[in-house]
Design a protein around this motif. Structure first.
Motif, PDB file in Angstrom:
ATOM      1  N   ALA B 138      -5.147   0.364   0.282  1.00  0.00           N
ATOM      2  CA  ALA B 138      -5.001   1.809   0.485  1.00  0.00           C
ATOM      3  C   ALA B 138      -6.184   2.555  -0.120  1.00  0.00           C
ATOM      4  N   GLU B 139      -6.602   2.119  -1.292  1.00  0.00           N
ATOM      5  CA  GLU B 139      -7.749   2.760  -1.945  1.00  0.00           C
ATOM      6  C   GLU B 139      -9.017   2.588  -1.111  1.00  0.00           C
ATOM      7  N   SER B 140      -9.244   1.359  -0.674  1.00  0.00           N
ATOM      8  CA  SER B 140     -10.497   1.101   0.057  1.00  0.00           C
ATOM      9  C   SER B 140     -10.497   1.817   1.406  1.00  0.00           C
ATOM     10  N   ALA B 141      -9.303   2.039   1.983  1.00  0.00           N
ATOM     11  CA  ALA B 141      -9.238   2.705   3.288  1.00  0.00           C
ATOM     12  C   ALA B 141      -9.416   4.207   3.179  1.00  0.00           C
ATOM     13  N   GLY B 142      -9.276   4.757   1.979  1.00  0.00           N
ATOM     14  CA  GLY B 142      -9.484   6.196   1.819  1.00  0.00           C
ATOM     15  C   GLY B 142      -8.216   7.021   1.669  1.00  0.00           C
ATOM     16  N   PHE B 143      -7.067   6.354   1.570  1.00  0.00           N
ATOM     17  CA  PHE B 143      -5.827   7.092   1.296  1.00  0.00           C
ATOM     18  C   PHE B 143      -5.783   7.510  -0.168  1.00  0.00           C
ATOM     19  N   SER B 144      -4.877   8.446  -0.477  1.00  0.00           N
ATOM     20  CA  SER B 144      -4.542   8.679  -1.873  1.00  0.00           C
ATOM     21  C   SER B 144      -3.029   8.572  -1.998  1.00  0.00           C
ATOM     22  N   GLY B 145      -2.558   8.355  -3.224  1.00  0.00           N
ATOM     23  CA  GLY B 145      -1.108   8.285  -3.391  1.00  0.00           C
ATOM     24  C   GLY B 145      -0.684   7.409  -4.537  1.00  0.00           C
ATOM     25  N   ARG B 183      -9.186   4.783  -8.236  1.00  0.00           N
ATOM     26  CA  ARG B 183      -9.384   6.222  -8.430  1.00  0.00           C
ATOM     27  C   ARG B 183      -8.323   7.058  -7.710  1.00  0.00           C
ATOM     28  N   ASN B 184      -7.970   6.652  -6.498  1.00  0.00           N
ATOM     29  CA  ASN B 184      -7.120   7.515  -5.662  1.00  0.00           C
ATOM     30  C   ASN B 184      -5.705   7.001  -5.458  1.00  0.00           C
ATOM     31  N   ILE B 185      -5.476   5.766  -5.854  1.00  0.00           N
ATOM     32  CA  ILE B 185      -4.125   5.204  -5.758  1.00  0.00           C
ATOM     33  C   ILE B 185      -3.640   4.943  -7.174  1.00  0.00           C
ATOM     34  N   GLY B 186      -2.496   5.530  -7.509  1.00  0.00           N
ATOM     35  CA  GLY B 186      -1.930   5.341  -8.833  1.00  0.00           C
ATOM     36  C   GLY B 186      -0.682   4.470  -8.785  1.00  0.00           C
ATOM     37  N   PHE B 187      -0.211   4.101  -9.937  1.00  0.00           N
ATOM     38  CA  PHE B 187       1.008   3.295 -10.020  1.00  0.00           C
ATOM     39  C   PHE B 187       2.194   4.193 -10.346  1.00  0.00           C
ATOM     40  N   ILE B 188       3.346   3.900  -9.725  1.00  0.00           N
ATOM     41  CA  ILE B 188       4.559   4.654 -10.008  1.00  0.00           C
ATOM     42  C   ILE B 188       5.686   3.670 -10.302  1.00  0.00           C
ATOM     43  N   VAL B 189       6.386   3.905 -11.388  1.00  0.00           N
ATOM     44  CA  VAL B 189       7.496   3.032 -11.785  1.00  0.00           C
ATOM     45  C   VAL B 189       8.618   3.169 -10.751  1.00  0.00           C
ATOM     46  N   GLY B 419     -12.387  15.311   2.267  1.00  0.00           N
ATOM     47  CA  GLY B 419     -13.594  15.949   2.770  1.00  0.00           C
ATOM     48  C   GLY B 419     -14.456  15.118   3.696  1.00  0.00           C
ATOM     49  N   ALA B 420     -13.963  13.930   4.093  1.00  0.00           N
ATOM     50  CA  ALA B 420     -14.767  13.080   4.980  1.00  0.00           C
ATOM     51  C   ALA B 420     -13.929  12.620   6.160  1.00  0.00           C
ATOM     52  N   LEU B 421     -14.572  12.505   7.320  1.00  0.00           N
ATOM     53  CA  LEU B 421     -13.894  11.984   8.503  1.00  0.00           C
ATOM     54  C   LEU B 421     -13.369  10.588   8.190  1.00  0.00           C
ATOM     55  N   MET B 422     -12.110  10.335   8.514  1.00  0.00           N
ATOM     56  CA  MET B 422     -11.517   9.028   8.226  1.00  0.00           C
ATOM     57  C   MET B 422     -11.269   8.303   9.539  1.00  0.00           C
ATOM     58  N   GLU B 423     -11.864   7.123   9.687  1.00  0.00           N
ATOM     59  CA  GLU B 423     -11.661   6.311  10.890  1.00  0.00           C
ATOM     60  C   GLU B 423     -10.486   5.363  10.673  1.00  0.00           C
ATOM     61  N   ARG B 424     -10.002   4.780  11.782  1.00  0.00           N
ATOM     62  CA  ARG B 424      -8.906   3.783  11.675  1.00  0.00           C
ATOM     63  C   ARG B 424      -9.293   2.746  10.636  1.00  0.00           C
ATOM     64  N   PRO B 425      -8.413   2.499   9.653  1.00  0.00           N
ATOM     65  CA  PRO B 425      -8.834   1.676   8.512  1.00  0.00           C
ATOM     66  C   PRO B 425      -9.115   0.217   8.873  1.00  0.00           C
TER      67      PRO B 425
END
Lengths: 426, 426
Positions: B138-145, B183-189, B419-425
């Motif tokens: 998920a991080e490498s594809a550009g998602f956050s969460g 950076r953009n993907i965090g852990f949630i219990v 802020g960047a165009l996201m292509e199919r991961p």
């Protein structure tokens, strides 16, 4: 037509037949049957092999407002009356313009084709000319079904309020013209609903129904305000549904009534006796804050039912989603009425295929692959489904269910109407 | 990033801002604002002009089960417990296999991308290795969460029942690793829910939450049988929701709880105090015969809400449909609870964008175009919409509504993440 694939159909409510690597054979426009081995006389005929794609009956939409297609998904924050006045009536008034009607009806028929609906019972508008145009377009495109010119002579905006005598004359003319000039599209008498048709109009329409043995479609018991209004307008009638019957607008086996949420016991009995097809539109009934039709209760009471889109109060053109929605609202109903068990997937498929397809108002039944049925079929599969199945193999019924719940027109690879491949009409 | 088009966003619940022919400007990954005239310092920067297409915040899914994506639309005739045992647990058990997990999670992330969901709070499975892989993908594809390894050490099938100490150790390890490497993907219990976590496990997880200031996600009050079971398991607790709080699993402002249909008054008060984000999944709640969450009642009581897919109990990947579904079930609720007015479209958009996007468990807010928000956006339009608009011109909010009710991923022309165009991961 000989198609090979995983053939699924529902010969009865709740019973799904599944034949893998089977042949669906049609003689001309009519189904001969489904065979595990190719019949001997077909040995030299071309077979279209769809691998393990699903082959299911094409959808039949028992209740759809053709002119409203352009409003699909628009104005859903309005309630029924503002929605009619702000959204529906202004759009329908535009069908006085033949050029607009032509473009709008072509878009509607393209959308039905894309969604896999190859037969329908449609409301048009009050305009005879545009209605006849829709009937011709649908016939020439290869659809089958019934289309009605709407009758309205009270409680409607001026542009849509008809002169009673003219409304009757145009209705009869269209019915006769359709009978003499069209083969696959018939005419259906279409009083909009009791509040918008005077007793004189209903009486005249009832006489036409009797004289020409015509089918009828209308609305009944959609929401509680409407039911109260009908009671006020017709204190003499035993119920809302009885108004139609009193005026000869409920011919046995030839009547479709939409919604039927708030039926009383005598109404259930009347609809059962008259073999009315109840068109259940769960998405519309949510969108217009109407309620949940108790499908299990009506089916158990012996009513014939179909699941229909009711475009544009229903927002999806594709009956796959309405089938899933019927299951979903039946589950919500079960939360508060535990004895009314939810619908399940094979029932949902029946309700968008054979249930409406066998309505006796149609010349030939459709919606099943039994001998004698009109050979209307969809091929469901394609790349999206194949990619998922490669990760996790699925049974045919699981693939059908996934199409109903999460699929869309991208998953329909081919459409066959009356035994012939049907291309996008316009 | 400078995008031009018809920009729509919802700064507050129920309030939609609409700017036609406006500029959405981001500095790096962060929104600067929406401008009618291009700011002076942007004069020589490239502008991507989308004409009159809609530009809306990308969707944020506050509750989704990543491994279950492959089950979307499958097994919906089962009720909750058979569904878990026959459908969900066997699929989740397969994530012990890293190769299977890799393929399934790539398919899941592709589906989210296609559906316009660029941020999410996801349940993974009990498997630490596969969970970490999902986070990296998920991080490498550009998602956050946020992604959580599921914790389960009771009432689960053997293959998914964890050793309590190992479950805690793996959870802490993943949380720390995510913090240092991503950076953009965090852990949630992510305790699955009270019935599948022993007091010892919940106590240990609560200690981790406190020690590392972690966010938490779980389920609460989904169906009445489950509520009764929790009462049996925890007679000492004031309510189901209080069990989480008693074990330190309801950190203020950092907790997401899914469903919350059957909350009691003390639970409403607790969730309000703790600023819990309630993830409302109306489609899931219908599919599993759970009921209708009274959204208006909870919102009026001051609860923070989001509309979420709950894949695969919810069958659609695209939050547009879940937003429409939230409006639809709120109308069905209004039929029997007239004082609880239905949701409307601008509210529905908020509930799939800013509502969940501002959950404080995320490092940076998203889901709106206010300064400082993460610049995640969808461009909605394309040929299908243009053909309809040509027949009948529509306002921007009508076009938005049609996309939510009747659109799908074909109507999303472009996706921007940070802020960047996201292509199919993948």
């Amino acid at each position: 037509m000989i198609l090979r694939g995983t053939v699924i159909w529902t010969p009865a409510l709740g019973r799904a037949e599944v034949r893998e690597r089977a042949y669906l054979v049609a003689d001309g426009p009519t189904v001969r049957g489904v065979f595990d081995q190719l019949p001997a006389d077909c040995a030299d005929k071309p077979v279209t092999d769809y691998g393990d794609a699903l082959i299911i009956p094409a959808f039949v939409d028992a209740h759809v407002h053709a002119p409203q297609f352009l409003n699909a998904g628009i104005g859903m924050d309005d309630e029924l009356l503002p929605w009619l006045n702000r959204r529906t009536f202004p759009l329908e008034a535009r069908f006085a313009d033949p050029a607009f009607a032509d473009r709008a009806y072509r878009a509607f028929l393209n959308a039905l084709w894309e969604a896999g609906t190859l037969r329908f019972c449609a409301f048009a508008t009050v305009h005879a000319r545009a209605t006849w145009h829709l009937m011709q377009l649908a016939e020439s495109a290869g659809f089958s079904g019934l289309v009605g010119k709407v009758n309205m002579d009270r409680n409607a905006p001026e542009a849509l309020t008809e002169d009673t005598a003219a409304s009757l004359a145009q209705t009869e003319e269209l019915a006769l013209r359709a009978r003499s000039e069209l083969r696959n599209i018939g005419f259906i008498v279409t009083p909009r609903f009791v509040p918008s048709t005077t007793p004189a109009l209903m009486e005249g329409l009832g006489a036409l129904v009797e004289k020409h043995q015509l089918p009828v479609q209308s609305h009944v018991d959609e929401n509680r305000g409407e039911v109260a209004l009908v009671r006020e307008l017709h204190p003499e009638a035993r119920s809302y549904a009885h108004v139609y019957d009193d005026f000869g607008l409920m011919p046995t086996g030839r009547t479709v009534l939409a919604h039927a949420i708030w039926l009383t016991d005598p109404e259930v009995e009347l609809l059962r006796e008259k073999r009315v097809l109840v068109a259940h539109s769960p998405q519309s009934n949510a969108n217009l804050t109407s309620g949940i039709m108790p499908a299990r209760r009506w089916l158990s009471a012996g009513l014939s039912c179909a699941v229909a889109s009711d475009l544009a109060a229903g927002s999806d053109a594709c009956l796959a989603r309405h089938a899933a929605c019927a299951v979903q609202v039946s589950k919500l109903n079960q939360v508060s009425h535990a004895e009314e068990t939810a619908l399940h997937v094979p029932e949902a498929l029946y309700l968008v295929t054979k249930g409406p397809g066998c309505f006796a108002g149609f010349a030939q039944p459709s919606g099943s692959f039994e001998p004698g049925f009109r050979a209307d079929a969809l091929v469901v599969g394609g790349e999206r489904a194949a990619a998922l199945d490669e990760l996790l193999p699925r049974t045919p019924l699981e693939r059908l269910e996934r199409f109903l719940y999460a699929g869309d027109s991208r998953d329909i690879c081919a459409r066959y109407a009356a035994g012939a491949l049907m291309e996008r009409p316009f």
